[in-house]
Write a protein that holds these residues in place. Structure first.
Motif, short mmCIF file in Angstrom:
data_model
loop_
_atom_site.label_atom_id
_atom_site.label_comp_id
_atom_site.label_asym_id
_atom_site.label_seq_id
_atom_site.Cartn_x
_atom_site.Cartn_y
_atom_site.Cartn_z
N ILE A 1 0.83 -1.21 0.00
CA ILE A 1 0.00 0.00 0.00
C ILE A 1 0.87 1.26 0.00
O ILE A 1 0.63 2.20 -0.76
CB ILE A 1 -0.94 0.00 1.22
CG1 ILE A 1 -1.98 -1.13 1.08
CG2 ILE A 1 -1.63 1.35 1.38
CD1 ILE A 1 -2.83 -1.35 2.31
N VAL A 2 1.90 1.27 0.84
CA VAL A 2 2.78 2.44 0.95
C VAL A 2 3.56 2.67 -0.35
O VAL A 2 3.85 3.81 -0.73
CB VAL A 2 3.74 2.26 2.14
CG1 VAL A 2 4.81 3.35 2.13
CG2 VAL A 2 2.98 2.32 3.45
N GLY B 1 3.10 10.36 -3.79
CA GLY B 1 3.30 11.77 -3.49
C GLY B 1 2.77 12.16 -2.12
O GLY B 1 3.35 13.01 -1.43
N PHE B 2 1.69 11.52 -1.71
CA PHE B 2 1.09 11.82 -0.40
C PHE B 2 2.06 11.44 0.72
O PHE B 2 2.26 12.20 1.66
CB PHE B 2 -0.22 11.06 -0.25
CG PHE B 2 -0.90 11.27 1.08
CD1 PHE B 2 -1.59 12.44 1.34
CD2 PHE B 2 -0.81 10.31 2.08
CE1 PHE B 2 -2.20 12.65 2.57
CE2 PHE B 2 -1.42 10.50 3.31
CZ PHE B 2 -2.12 11.68 3.55
N TRP B 3 2.65 10.23 0.61
CA TRP B 3 3.60 9.78 1.65
C TRP B 3 4.85 10.65 1.64
O TRP B 3 5.48 10.85 2.69
CB TRP B 3 3.99 8.32 1.43
CG TRP B 3 2.84 7.38 1.39
CD1 TRP B 3 2.53 6.50 0.39
CD2 TRP B 3 1.82 7.18 2.38
NE1 TRP B 3 1.40 5.79 0.69
CE2 TRP B 3 0.94 6.18 1.90
CE3 TRP B 3 1.56 7.77 3.63
CZ2 TRP B 3 -0.17 5.75 2.63
CZ3 TRP B 3 0.45 7.34 4.35
CH2 TRP B 3 -0.39 6.35 3.86
N ALA B 4 5.22 11.16 0.46
CA ALA B 4 6.41 12.01 0.37
C ALA B 4 6.20 13.31 1.16
O ALA B 4 7.14 13.83 1.77
CB ALA B 4 6.71 12.32 -1.09
N ASN B 5 4.98 13.80 1.14
CA ASN B 5 4.67 15.03 1.88
C ASN B 5 4.52 14.79 3.38
O ASN B 5 4.80 15.67 4.19
CB ASN B 5 3.39 15.66 1.34
CG ASN B 5 3.54 16.15 -0.09
OD1 ASN B 5 4.63 16.59 -0.46
ND2 ASN B 5 2.49 16.07 -0.87
N PRO C 1 5.81 11.79 5.40
CA PRO C 1 6.48 10.50 5.57
C PRO C 1 6.17 9.80 6.89
O PRO C 1 6.08 8.58 6.96
CB PRO C 1 7.97 10.86 5.46
CG PRO C 1 8.04 12.32 5.77
CD PRO C 1 6.76 12.90 5.24
N TRP C 2 5.97 10.59 7.94
CA TRP C 2 5.67 10.02 9.26
C TRP C 2 4.32 9.31 9.27
O TRP C 2 4.11 8.34 10.00
CB TRP C 2 5.68 11.11 10.33
CG TRP C 2 4.70 12.22 10.05
CD1 TRP C 2 4.94 13.36 9.34
CD2 TRP C 2 3.33 12.28 10.45
NE1 TRP C 2 3.81 14.14 9.27
CE2 TRP C 2 2.79 13.50 9.95
CE3 TRP C 2 2.49 11.43 11.19
CZ2 TRP C 2 1.47 13.88 10.17
CZ3 TRP C 2 1.17 11.82 11.40
CH2 TRP C 2 0.67 13.02 10.90
N LEU C 3 3.41 9.78 8.41
CA LEU C 3 2.06 9.22 8.40
C LEU C 3 2.05 7.78 7.87
O LEU C 3 1.20 6.98 8.28
CB LEU C 3 1.14 10.10 7.54
CG LEU C 3 -0.36 9.81 7.62
CD1 LEU C 3 -0.84 9.90 9.07
CD2 LEU C 3 -1.13 10.79 6.75
N SER C 4 3.00 7.45 7.00
CA SER C 4 3.05 6.09 6.47
C SER C 4 3.32 5.08 7.59
O SER C 4 2.76 3.98 7.60
CB SER C 4 4.13 5.97 5.39
OG SER C 4 5.42 6.15 5.94
N TYR C 5 4.16 5.48 8.56
CA TYR C 5 4.46 4.60 9.69
C TYR C 5 3.24 4.46 10.61
O TYR C 5 2.97 3.37 11.12
CB TYR C 5 5.65 5.14 10.48
CG TYR C 5 6.94 5.16 9.70
CD1 TYR C 5 7.63 3.99 9.42
CD2 TYR C 5 7.45 6.36 9.21
CE1 TYR C 5 8.81 4.00 8.69
CE2 TYR C 5 8.63 6.39 8.47
CZ TYR C 5 9.29 5.19 8.21
OH TYR C 5 10.45 5.22 7.49
N VAL C 6 2.53 5.55 10.78
CA VAL C 6 1.32 5.51 11.61
C VAL C 6 0.29 4.58 10.99
O VAL C 6 -0.33 3.75 11.67
CB VAL C 6 0.72 6.93 11.76
CG1 VAL C 6 -0.63 6.86 12.49
CG2 VAL C 6 1.68 7.84 12.52
#
Length: 222
Positions: A178-179, A186-190, A192-197
């Motif tokens: 998914i990540v 682009g969303f995760w690039a903006n 990045p911490w949210l991908s771990y959450v």
């Protein structure tokens, strides 16, 4: 010749690393089958998974053009992990073996196909366009998956907690898919911490939810 064997070795290593997920899925799907059907499920499930990967490899260029492929595959794998957890302890009677066998094979093939997306892309890249190398690598992975599934099944029987370890590996694989989805990269690039959450929430949600449902079923049965 050296280039050929280097490419083949690369493919074998890729299959060795990624075959573990497949072995876990096969073992978890086969664990509730009657004893006399388990070996058949492992063999037929492995064969189905390999055939699907060969077909996916042939169509890899077309697959790359499908937007959201990794995202869809990751969500599907999360659902499969949840279903495998909530089916814990649900053994069918002897008379219902055929239906259970069909359900197990369906789960194995769908899950392995979903997880095979990353595998196919990696193998196709290492093969440098050689279909012979791709198929040879997949065939080499067959005994690995069969042996790994047998070992994983024995561990699940002896140590039931292994089911949750296996599910955690599937959830991790799903969240990575998914990540890595290009559509939302682009969303995760903006953020990045949210991908771990999101990955942590996915892990806790699937494992915790699956455990609660399985516990409720066991309580109701007892």
């Amino acid at each position: 010749m050296a280039t050929f064997f280097t490419a083949l070795l690369s493919i074998v290593v890729i299959d060795l690393v990624l075959a573990g997920d497949n072995a876990i899925v096969i073992a978890m799907a086969a664990r509730n089958l009657p004893e006399h059907l388990r070996k058949k499920a492992i063999l037929w499930g492995t064969a189905g998974a390999v055939i699907m990967r060969i077909l996916m490899t042939i169509a890899v260029v077309w697959l790359l053009k499908i937007p959201g492929l990794l995202l869809i595959g990751g969500v599907a794998l999360l659902w499969i992990a949840y279903r495998l957890l909530t089916q814990s302890g649900e053994k069918e009677s002897h008379g219902g073996g055929v239906t259970t066998m069909a359900a197990a094979l369906k789960t194995i093939i769908i899950a392995d196909t979903v997880m095979g997306i990353d595998n196919v892309l990696a193998v196709a890249g290492a093969a440098h366009g050689s279909m012979f190398l791709v198929i040879a690598g997949l065939l080499i992975s067959v005994p690995i998956m069969v042996w790994g599934s047998t070992v994983a099944l024995k561990l699940i029987e002896k140590f039931p907690v292994t089911i949750y370890i296996g599910a955690a590996i599937l959830v991790y694989t799903a969240m990575q898919m998914i990540v890595k989805e290009p559509v939302i990269a682009g969303f995760w690039a903006n953020f990045p911490w949210l991908s771990y959450v999101v990955q942590i929430v996915g892990m806790v949600g699937i494992l915790g939810g699956g455990w609660m449902v399985a516990k409720g079923k066991n309580t109701a049965t007892n």
